[in-house]
Design an enzyme around this catalytic site. Structure first.
Site, mmCIF file in Angstrom:
data_model
loop_
_atom_site.group_PDB
_atom_site.id
_atom_site.type_symbol
_atom_site.label_atom_id
_atom_site.label_comp_id
_atom_site.label_asym_id
_atom_site.label_seq_id
_atom_site.Cartn_x
_atom_site.Cartn_y
_atom_site.Cartn_z
ATOM 1 N N ARG A 77 41.916 60.627 16.861
ATOM 2 C CA ARG A 77 40.729 60.704 17.715
ATOM 3 C C ARG A 77 41.016 60.118 19.106
ATOM 4 N NH1 ARG A 77 40.468 63.272 14.253
ATOM 5 N NH2 ARG A 77 39.022 63.350 12.509
ATOM 6 N N SER A 93 30.804 61.049 12.230
ATOM 7 C CA SER A 93 31.328 59.729 11.839
ATOM 8 C C SER A 93 31.119 58.744 12.973
ATOM 9 C CB SER A 93 32.828 59.822 11.552
ATOM 10 O OG SER A 93 33.050 60.774 10.549
ATOM 11 N N GLU A 122 33.760 55.140 16.658
ATOM 12 C CA GLU A 122 34.415 56.330 17.216
ATOM 13 C C GLU A 122 33.514 56.865 18.337
ATOM 14 O OE1 GLU A 122 35.473 59.324 14.252
ATOM 15 O OE2 GLU A 122 35.145 60.894 15.720
HETATM 16 C C1 LIG Z 1 27.445 66.377 12.730
HETATM 17 C C2 LIG Z 1 28.732 66.017 13.415
HETATM 18 C C3 LIG Z 1 29.936 66.189 12.771
HETATM 19 C C4 LIG Z 1 31.142 65.855 13.417
HETATM 20 N N1 LIG Z 1 32.307 66.068 12.745
HETATM 21 C C5 LIG Z 1 33.480 65.793 13.371
HETATM 22 C C6 LIG Z 1 34.720 66.073 12.710
HETATM 23 O O1 LIG Z 1 34.759 66.578 11.606
HETATM 24 N N2 LIG Z 1 35.857 65.780 13.376
HETATM 25 C C7 LIG Z 1 35.862 65.249 14.646
HETATM 26 O O2 LIG Z 1 36.947 65.028 15.200
HETATM 27 N N3 LIG Z 1 34.701 64.971 15.284
HETATM 28 C C8 LIG Z 1 33.523 65.243 14.686
HETATM 29 N N4 LIG Z 1 32.341 64.970 15.317
HETATM 30 C C9 LIG Z 1 32.373 64.335 16.638
HETATM 31 C C10 LIG Z 1 32.304 65.352 17.803
HETATM 32 O O3 LIG Z 1 32.026 66.626 17.310
HETATM 33 C C11 LIG Z 1 33.628 65.386 18.586
HETATM 34 O O4 LIG Z 1 33.937 64.114 19.107
HETATM 35 C C12 LIG Z 1 33.569 66.395 19.748
HETATM 36 O O5 LIG Z 1 34.842 66.608 20.297
HETATM 37 C C13 LIG Z 1 32.621 66.011 20.845
HETATM 38 O O6 LIG Z 1 32.601 67.108 21.740
HETATM 39 P P1 LIG Z 1 31.549 67.181 22.905
HETATM 40 O O7 LIG Z 1 31.776 68.421 23.670
HETATM 41 O O8 LIG Z 1 30.207 66.973 22.359
HETATM 42 O O9 LIG Z 1 31.981 65.921 23.788
HETATM 43 P P2 LIG Z 1 31.017 64.802 24.374
HETATM 44 O O10 LIG Z 1 30.433 64.019 23.262
HETATM 45 O O11 LIG Z 1 30.114 65.375 25.372
HETATM 46 O O12 LIG Z 1 32.111 63.887 25.106
HETATM 47 C C14 LIG Z 1 33.078 63.217 24.332
HETATM 48 C C15 LIG Z 1 34.137 62.662 25.304
HETATM 49 O O13 LIG Z 1 34.823 63.742 25.909
HETATM 50 C C16 LIG Z 1 34.697 63.678 27.314
HETATM 51 N N5 LIG Z 1 34.603 65.051 27.817
HETATM 52 C C17 LIG Z 1 33.729 66.022 27.456
HETATM 53 N N6 LIG Z 1 34.002 67.165 28.104
HETATM 54 C C18 LIG Z 1 35.073 66.913 28.901
HETATM 55 C C19 LIG Z 1 35.827 67.687 29.843
HETATM 56 N N7 LIG Z 1 35.568 68.973 30.103
HETATM 57 N N8 LIG Z 1 36.856 67.074 30.496
HETATM 58 C C20 LIG Z 1 37.159 65.777 30.261
HETATM 59 N N9 LIG Z 1 36.491 64.998 29.395
HETATM 60 C C21 LIG Z 1 35.460 65.562 28.716
HETATM 61 C C22 LIG Z 1 33.443 62.855 27.570
HETATM 62 O O14 LIG Z 1 33.459 62.247 28.853
HETATM 63 C C23 LIG Z 1 33.539 61.850 26.441
HETATM 64 O O15 LIG Z 1 34.453 60.825 26.779
HETATM 65 C C24 LIG Z 1 31.128 65.313 14.727
HETATM 66 C C25 LIG Z 1 29.899 65.157 15.388
HETATM 67 C C26 LIG Z 1 28.712 65.513 14.748
HETATM 68 C C27 LIG Z 1 27.420 65.363 15.493
#
Ligand SMILES: Cc1cc2nc3c(=O)[nH]c(=O)nc-3n(C[C@H](O)[C@H](O)[C@H](O)COP(=O)(O)OP(=O)(O)OC[C@H]3O[C@@H](n4cnc5c(N)ncnc54)[C@H](O)[C@@H]3O)c2cc1C
Length: 340
Positions: free
Chosen positions: A163, A239, A334
């Site tokens: 992660r 998580s 996380e």
């Molecule tokens: C129900 C549920 C289940 C999940 N299951 C998993 C799983 O199985 N495995 C897993 O790994 N994660 C899981 N997650 C966590 C989440 O899905 C991941 O962390 C995902 O990558 C977040 O993506 P996001 O676009 O929402 O990023 P955000 O939450 O919007 O941002 C996360 C980080 O990325 C940065 N960021 C976003 N976009 C960019 C960009 N274009 N350039 C640079 N930085 C950027 C942000 O600044 C921040 O630091 C889960 C979440 C939920 C709600």
């Protein structure tokens, strides 16, 4: 480019937590980012947000949030074994995976239904069922907000970890697009040995068959549906905590009192599932007014309705303290607290 002032973020984070940001900008690509650079947006407080699936807003964000709306997909290379696809940061990861699976492109089916933008996938090095973004990411194209330039980082340069990636410690890079190396029929490298994935597949599945990617995706969707809350119904960020990695001496100490404790050898120590620790400490299914610990998965903290980020954070802190007291182990989130 679209710009909103005093923007409500409740619909832009999967916890469904209300919070305002001073400015929210939807940008379409590099030219927009260059324009924002010329406007000195990056000289003040700002951050990138994708789907907000790993964020916990504790109070309003006094700065600018930028959000990619770019959604193009290009095939850069193709041969009979594999192909290289460039996907824009603003694409919903699962939309991309659904399309890849229906095209017969393998490699990401185990990552189905992770709520994420394509842009955040390398940042977080998202992972599920034995596959991580690092296994398919070949290159990441970024915009450097320090000088307005663009850069391309190789897989190695991304410094992927659990992660984790170079991007976490270098938020000056905005991910513009990601190059993914995907496999074609008869060249798929299937990962079926994590959790109950293999046993969730149809008994008569042909691993060489045309439908194998779809069968795997469907199985992952079923497992996740049974285990994890759908953000459309119950707010969460998946998580909440990372699994702690400890020394062998800690494992040996705990095995005396908890002989059935699960643990896994890693390169840098031994991983103990944080969900197991939280469950043993009695938190599973616990409810505290607006927040709780999901009854089917104790790693997931949920918004039961009307929670603030502080409510979630307070619950998380209580869990951290109780794990420390009961097991002498520190667990860390996380989820990213904003502002941190
Ligand atoms: C129900 C549920 C289940 C999940 N299951 C998993 C799983 O199985 N495995 C897993 O790994 N994660 C899981 N997650 C966590 C989440 O899905 C991941 O962390 C995902 O990558 C977040 O993506 P996001 O676009 O929402 O990023 P955000 O939450 O919007 O941002 C996360 C980080 O990325 C940065 N960021 C976003 N976009 C960019 C960009 N274009 N350039 C640079 N930085 C950027 C942000 O600044 C921040 O630091 C889960 C979440 C939920 C709600």
């Amino acid at each position: 480019m679209k710009e909103y002032k005093n923007y409500q973020l409740k619909g832009n984070n999967t916890f469904g937590i209300p919070a305002l940001c001073d400015k929210f900008i939807g940008y379409a690509g590099v030219n927009d980012l260059k324009e924002l650079y010329e406007q000195h947006v990056f000289d003040k407080q700002w951050m990138s947000v994708g789907c907000g699936a790993n964020l916990l807003f504790c109070g309003d964000y006094h700065g600018t949030i930028i959000h990619s709306t770019a959604k193009e997909i290009h095939i850069l290379e193709e041969n009979e074994k594999n192909l290289l696809v460039r996907a824009d940061a603003g694409i919903i990861l699962d939309d991309f995976i659904a399309q890849a699976v229906s095209n017969g492109w393998g490699g990401m089916e185990n990552l189905s239904a992770i709520p994420s933008s394509v842009g955040a996938a390398p940042v977080q090095n998202v992972g599920a069922y034995g596959v991580e973004a690092k296994d398919v990411v070949e290159r990441v194209h970024v915009f450097d907000t320090r000088d307005g330039s663009t850069r391309t980082l190789s897989n190695e340069e991304c410094k992927f970890g659990y992660r984790d990636s170079l991007f976490k410690a270098n938020p000056q890079y905005v991910v513009i697009s990601v190059e993914l190396r995907l496999t074609k029929a008869k060249n798929h490298q299937l990962h079926l040995d994590y959790g109950n994935l293999r046993s969730s597949l149809p008994a008569d599945i042909s691993l060489e068959g045309e439908d194998v990617l779809k069968e795997i995706r469907d199985a992952v969707l079923r497992i996740r549906h049974d285990k994890l809350p759908d953000p459309a119904d119950i707010g969460s960020a998946g998580s909440f905590f990372k699994n702690p990695v400890v020394d062998r001496s800690v494992v040996d100490r705990l095995l005396i009192d908890y002989p059935k404790m699960p643990f896994y050898e890693m390169e840098n120590g031994y991983k103990i599932p944080a969900g197991w620790l939280i469950e043993q400490a009695g938190w599973k299914g616990m409810k505290r007014e607006t927040v709780g610990v999901y009854e089917k998965q104790s790693l997931v903290l949920v918004n039961l309705g009307g929670a603030t980020g502080y409510d979630v954070w307070d619950l998380a802190q209580s869990i951290v303290a109780s794990i420390q007291e009961k097991f002498g182990i520190g667990i860390s989130p996380e989820v990213i607290k904003v502002p941190n």
